[in-house]
Write a protein that holds these residues in place. Structure first.
Motif, PDB file in Angstrom:
ATOM      1  N   GLN A   1       0.817  -1.199   0.000  1.00 28.39           N
ATOM      2  CA  GLN A   1       0.000   0.000   0.000  1.00 28.39           C
ATOM      3  C   GLN A   1       0.860   1.262   0.000  1.00 28.39           C
ATOM      4  OE1 GLN A   1      -3.467   0.210  -0.135  1.00 28.39           O
ATOM      5  NE2 GLN A   1      -3.410  -1.997  -0.493  1.00 28.39           N
ATOM      6  N   THR A   2       0.477   2.216  -0.861  1.00 29.04           N
ATOM      7  CA  THR A   2       1.187   3.493  -0.936  1.00 29.04           C
ATOM      8  C   THR A   2       0.193   4.624  -0.721  1.00 29.04           C
ATOM      9  OG1 THR A   2       2.769   2.597  -2.540  1.00 29.04           O
ATOM     10  CG2 THR A   2       2.594   5.003  -2.388  1.00 29.04           C
ATOM     11  N   PRO A   3       0.309   5.407   0.372  1.00 30.84           N
ATOM     12  CA  PRO A   3      -0.570   6.562   0.559  1.00 30.84           C
ATOM     13  C   PRO A   3      -0.286   7.608  -0.518  1.00 30.84           C
ATOM     14  CG  PRO A   3       0.563   5.979   2.597  1.00 30.84           C
ATOM     15  CD  PRO A   3       1.254   5.242   1.494  1.00 30.84           C
ATOM     16  N   VAL A   4      -1.354   8.107  -1.169  1.00 33.15           N
ATOM     17  CA  VAL A   4      -1.154   9.082  -2.246  1.00 33.15           C
ATOM     18  C   VAL A   4      -1.947  10.371  -2.041  1.00 33.15           C
ATOM     19  CG1 VAL A   4      -0.573   7.353  -3.984  1.00 33.15           C
ATOM     20  CG2 VAL A   4      -2.972   7.996  -3.626  1.00 33.15           C
ATOM     21  N   PHE A   5      -2.880  10.389  -1.065  1.00 42.76           N
ATOM     22  CA  PHE A   5      -3.686  11.603  -0.903  1.00 42.76           C
ATOM     23  C   PHE A   5      -4.259  11.652   0.498  1.00 42.76           C
ATOM     24  CE2 PHE A   5      -7.620  14.043  -1.071  1.00 42.76           C
ATOM     25  CZ  PHE A   5      -7.214  15.193  -1.733  1.00 42.76           C
ATOM     26  N   ALA A   6      -4.272  12.858   1.057  1.00 39.70           N
ATOM     27  CA  ALA A   6      -4.932  13.122   2.332  1.00 39.70           C
ATOM     28  C   ALA A   6      -5.736  14.412   2.186  1.00 39.70           C
ATOM     29  CB  ALA A   6      -3.914  13.252   3.461  1.00 39.70           C
ATOM     30  N   SER A   7      -6.997  14.374   2.544  1.00 35.24           N
ATOM     31  CA  SER A   7      -7.862  15.542   2.391  1.00 35.24           C
ATOM     32  C   SER A   7      -7.537  16.600   3.440  1.00 35.24           C
ATOM     33  CB  SER A   7      -9.327  15.130   2.513  1.00 35.24           C
ATOM     34  OG  SER A   7      -9.617  14.712   3.833  1.00 35.24           O
ATOM     35  N   GLU A   8      -8.112  17.769   3.247  1.00 34.96           N
ATOM     36  CA  GLU A   8      -7.891  18.844   4.208  1.00 34.96           C
ATOM     37  C   GLU A   8      -8.634  18.561   5.508  1.00 34.96           C
ATOM     38  OE1 GLU A   8     -11.512  21.742   2.602  1.00 34.96           O
ATOM     39  OE2 GLU A   8      -9.420  22.260   2.218  1.00 34.96           O
ATOM     40  N   SER A   9      -8.201  19.225   6.569  1.00 31.54           N
ATOM     41  CA  SER A   9      -8.820  19.003   7.876  1.00 31.54           C
ATOM     42  C   SER A   9     -10.229  19.582   7.915  1.00 31.54           C
ATOM     43  CB  SER A   9      -7.970  19.637   8.980  1.00 31.54           C
ATOM     44  OG  SER A   9      -7.902  21.048   8.795  1.00 31.54           O
ATOM     45  N   ARG A  10     -11.040  19.043   8.833  1.00 26.95           N
ATOM     46  CA  ARG A  10     -12.413  19.513   8.998  1.00 26.95           C
ATOM     47  C   ARG A  10     -12.673  19.777  10.480  1.00 26.95           C
ATOM     48  NH1 ARG A  10     -15.179  20.665   4.147  1.00 26.95           N
ATOM     49  NH2 ARG A  10     -14.442  19.181   2.571  1.00 26.95           N
ATOM     50  N   ARG A  11     -13.431  20.847  10.728  1.00 23.35           N
ATOM     51  CA  ARG A  11     -13.785  21.191  12.113  1.00 23.35           C
ATOM     52  C   ARG A  11     -15.185  20.685  12.410  1.00 23.35           C
ATOM     53  NH1 ARG A  11     -13.124  27.307  13.840  1.00 23.35           N
ATOM     54  NH2 ARG A  11     -10.931  26.620  13.822  1.00 23.35           N
ATOM     55  N   ALA A  12     -15.316  19.965  13.512  1.00 19.82           N
ATOM     56  CA  ALA A  12     -16.621  19.443  13.922  1.00 19.82           C
ATOM     57  C   ALA A  12     -17.530  20.585  14.367  1.00 19.82           C
ATOM     58  CB  ALA A  12     -16.453  18.426  15.039  1.00 19.82           C
ATOM     59  N   GLU A  13     -18.798  20.404  14.169  1.00 19.18           N
ATOM     60  CA  GLU A  13     -19.759  21.453  14.515  1.00 19.18           C
ATOM     61  C   GLU A  13     -19.888  21.674  16.020  1.00 19.18           C
ATOM     62  OE1 GLU A  13     -24.220  21.060  13.802  1.00 19.18           O
ATOM     63  OE2 GLU A  13     -23.605  22.304  12.102  1.00 19.18           O
ATOM     64  N   PRO A  14     -19.935  20.622  16.837  1.00 22.73           N
ATOM     65  CA  PRO A  14     -20.093  20.869  18.290  1.00 22.73           C
ATOM     66  C   PRO A  14     -18.856  21.552  18.883  1.00 22.73           C
ATOM     67  CG  PRO A  14     -20.610  18.586  17.724  1.00 22.73           C
ATOM     68  CD  PRO A  14     -19.926  19.184  16.544  1.00 22.73           C
ATOM     69  N   MET A  15     -19.076  22.473  19.815  1.00 24.80           N
ATOM     70  CA  MET A  15     -17.984  23.070  20.594  1.00 24.80           C
ATOM     71  C   MET A  15     -18.024  22.469  21.994  1.00 24.80           C
ATOM     72  SD  MET A  15     -17.805  27.086  19.535  1.00 24.80           S
ATOM     73  CE  MET A  15     -16.292  27.279  20.445  1.00 24.80           C
ATOM     74  N   LEU A  16     -16.846  22.186  22.531  1.00 19.13           N
ATOM     75  CA  LEU A  16     -16.747  21.553  23.843  1.00 19.13           C
ATOM     76  C   LEU A  16     -16.095  22.522  24.827  1.00 19.13           C
ATOM     77  CD1 LEU A  16     -15.517  18.054  22.653  1.00 19.13           C
ATOM     78  CD2 LEU A  16     -17.832  18.707  23.275  1.00 19.13           C
ATOM     79  N   ALA A  17     -16.911  23.055  25.720  1.00 17.68           N
ATOM     80  CA  ALA A  17     -16.416  23.985  26.740  1.00 17.68           C
ATOM     81  C   ALA A  17     -15.590  25.098  26.111  1.00 17.68           C
ATOM     82  CB  ALA A  17     -15.582  23.224  27.771  1.00 17.68           C
TER      83      ALA A  17
END
Length: 561
Positions: A477-493
């Motif tokens: 297996q060869t990793p070829v792509f990673a998507s951009e980060s995503r922020r979850a909708e809930p906020m915790l404290a």
């Protein structure tokens, strides 16, 4: 295992009995006394359309032995045997006789078996020119005509549809449409009847292959039905068939059917075979279908073919009231042309206008592009994954018209070969997101290799997915792509939680006003604490718990079909 109605060949036997009984009844009612056989033997050697048989055998042999269908019936090698460019002759030569799968193959073989015999019957194994005998030359030899000349003509038409087809094309359908175009000139309503007979053949094939089908509702990945139609190749093949039929009929002074039969036959065939389905590709899975304009085009096509076949030899400059209209005197040599010649020239010009763009595109080569360095290489093929990159397959020629352009973007698994001038989005992003794992077959004459594209990711609550794509060859297996980060909708404290992907896996980020805490996504049934927030992977659900006991879900493992 106890035999059941589904496992015993009872239903196939019922089909055989029903067909035999029906044929017997028709034979008994008509009592042909050899009339049918004599009619067939008057045109065919031993009453068999051998040219159709040989041509069908050639197409089947390419699928079995060139594309590897003998060992991989449902997974032939397609990419190297597709028409890409004049600089890649292997693809140009094999494309019209190659197919993308068994359904594609069987569909074109059924079309060949229904239309080609009409063409072969009109042409005949025995010469009909006065004064010629069957064995006076190699051209009139019925065995040469049946086993050599007809198949050679079929191969030449196939190569024409490949060399003048627009874009990367594969399949025998251009030749099938040429058969239909030829047959319509001689037997317009018989050709429409043959079209219906083809449906009977398909049903019979399906009844033997799968006499019982259990179907339940399920999600499927699909593209618009018209997106897989090689419209230009079909229309080009159709017009080539009409032109060849007109040339032959004029050379032999054959009789022509009535204008009403011709117009009706061409229109019914064109509509039923979706020659009206004019569409444009906007990239990233978006298509535009021009239904009204397409219908107008096939009506005009039926009119043009009818004119070309039925126009008489009177002077074009004095078209009488029984024709299309009355023309004033025309100057020069054009005014001395007959109506038949003018309409035939118009047909040639329409055919040439269809072939011209295909020749122009095929003269070009795929430009160099900046593929990601994260890729796998299989001999001369580079395979990677990219999103929103320029589609080099469409944009080899930058053309803009009517608000549309060939400069479009694409996303998915990309296969490139500089040696073969190949550039293709082999697996669209949407399909990989639906299936999760999709094989991509590359190869050439005598070899093939499978690259397995795999997507795995997490759905971030309220904000799409974070995912990784890897390519596997021979189990590596060869990793070829990673998507951009995503922020979850809930906020915790007062803290934001995000999920990011990289070559090694996934990272959780807990962001506050002053700092960001990072940590690897925990494995199943494990936990990690970041900035006083505990994250637990509960069997594919990432749950976050604050020090006050508040628990929310921030991500869920993607599932595929």
């Amino acid at each position: 295992m106890v035999p059941t109605l589904e496992t015993l060949p009872v239903q196939q036997a019922a089909v055989v009995v029903a067909l035999a009984l029906s044929a017997g009844v028709v034979w008994w009612l008509d009592r042909p006394t050899g009339r049918w056989g004599r009619q067939l033997r008057s045109r065919f050697v031993a009453g068999v359309p051998w040219g159709t048989v040989v041509s069908s055998g050639l197409v089947l042999a390419v699928y079995l032995f060139v594309q590897g269908g003998l060992d991989h019936w449902y997974a032939p090698t397609v990419i190297p045997f597709t028409a890409w460019s004049y600089t890649y002759l292997l693809g140009m030569v094999t494309a019209p006789f190659s197919h993308s799968g068994p359904g594609h193959l069987v569909g074109n073989l059924v079309g060949t078996l229904t239309f080609a015999p009409l063409v072969e019957y009109a042409w005949g194994h025995f010469p009909r020119e006065r004064g010629e005998s069957s064995f006076s030359s190699w051209r009139t030899n019925p065995y040469v005509r049946a086993f050599v000349l007809f198949p050679v003509a079929v191969v030449l038409v196939g190569l024409a549809t490949s060399f003048f087809g627009l874009g990367p094309v594969v399949g025998f359908s251009g030749v099938v449409f040429a058969f239909a175009g030829f047959a319509l000139v001689y037997y317009p309503l018989g050709t429409v009847l043959a079209l219906v007979a083809g449906e009977v053949l398909r049903l019979t094939y399906g009844a033997f292959l799968r006499p019982v089908s259990r179907v339940s509702s399920q999600e499927v990945f699909s593209t618009p039905w018209f997106a897989d139609i090689a419209l230009q190749g079909h229309a080009l093949g159709f017009l080539l068939g009409v032109v060849v039929a007109l040339w032959l009929s004029e050379r032999r002074r054959d009789d022509h059917p009535s204008a009403l039969r011709l117009w009706t036959g061409v229109l019914l065939f064109s509509v039923s075979q979706s020659l009206w389905a004019v569409y444009w590709f906007r990239g990233n899975g978006e298509f535009v279908l021009y239904r009204a304009g397409g219908l107008a085009l096939v009506v005009l096509l039926a009119t043009l073919v009818t004119l070309a076949v039925r126009a008489d030899d009177g002077p074009f400059a004095r078209w009488d009231a029984a024709g299309v209209g009355r023309a004033t005197s025309l100057r020069g040599s054009f005014s001395r042309l007959s109506r038949r010649q003018v309409t035939f020239v118009a047909l040639i010009l329409v055919t040439a206008s269809l072939a011209g763009p295909g020749a122009g595109v095929n003269l070009l080569t795929v430009a160099d592009d900046d593929l990601s360095e994260q890729r796998v290489t299989v001999r001369d093929y580079d395979v990677t994954y990219a999103e929103n990159v320029q589609n080099r397959m469409v944009a080899v020629a930058d053309v803009e018209a009517f608000g549309e352009t060939t400069t479009v973007n694409t996303s998915g698994v990309i296969v490139r070969s500089a040696d073969r001038d190949i550039w293709i989005t082999a697996v669209p992003k949407s399909r990989l997101a639906f299936d999760g794992t999709v094989p991509v077959r590359v190869g050439g004459l005598g070899w093939r290799e499978t690259v397995v594209a795999t997507r795995e990711g997490w759905e971030v609550v309220g904000n799409g997915s974070v995912y990784r794509v890897s390519l596997g060859v021979d189990g590596e297996q060869t990793p070829v792509f990673a998507s951009e980060s995503r922020r979850a909708e809930p906020m915790l404290a007062g803290r934001n939680v995000s999920l990011a992907a990289d070559d090694d896996g996934y990272t959780l980020l807990v962001e506050s006003a002053n700092e960001t805490a990072r940590g690897r996504l925990p494995a199943t049934n494990e936990s990690v604490t970041l900035a006083n927030v505990e994250f637990t992977n509960e069997g594919g659900k990432v749950m976050a718990r604050t020090e006050t006991g508040t628990t929310v879900r921030v991500a869920t493992k993607e599932t595929y079909n």
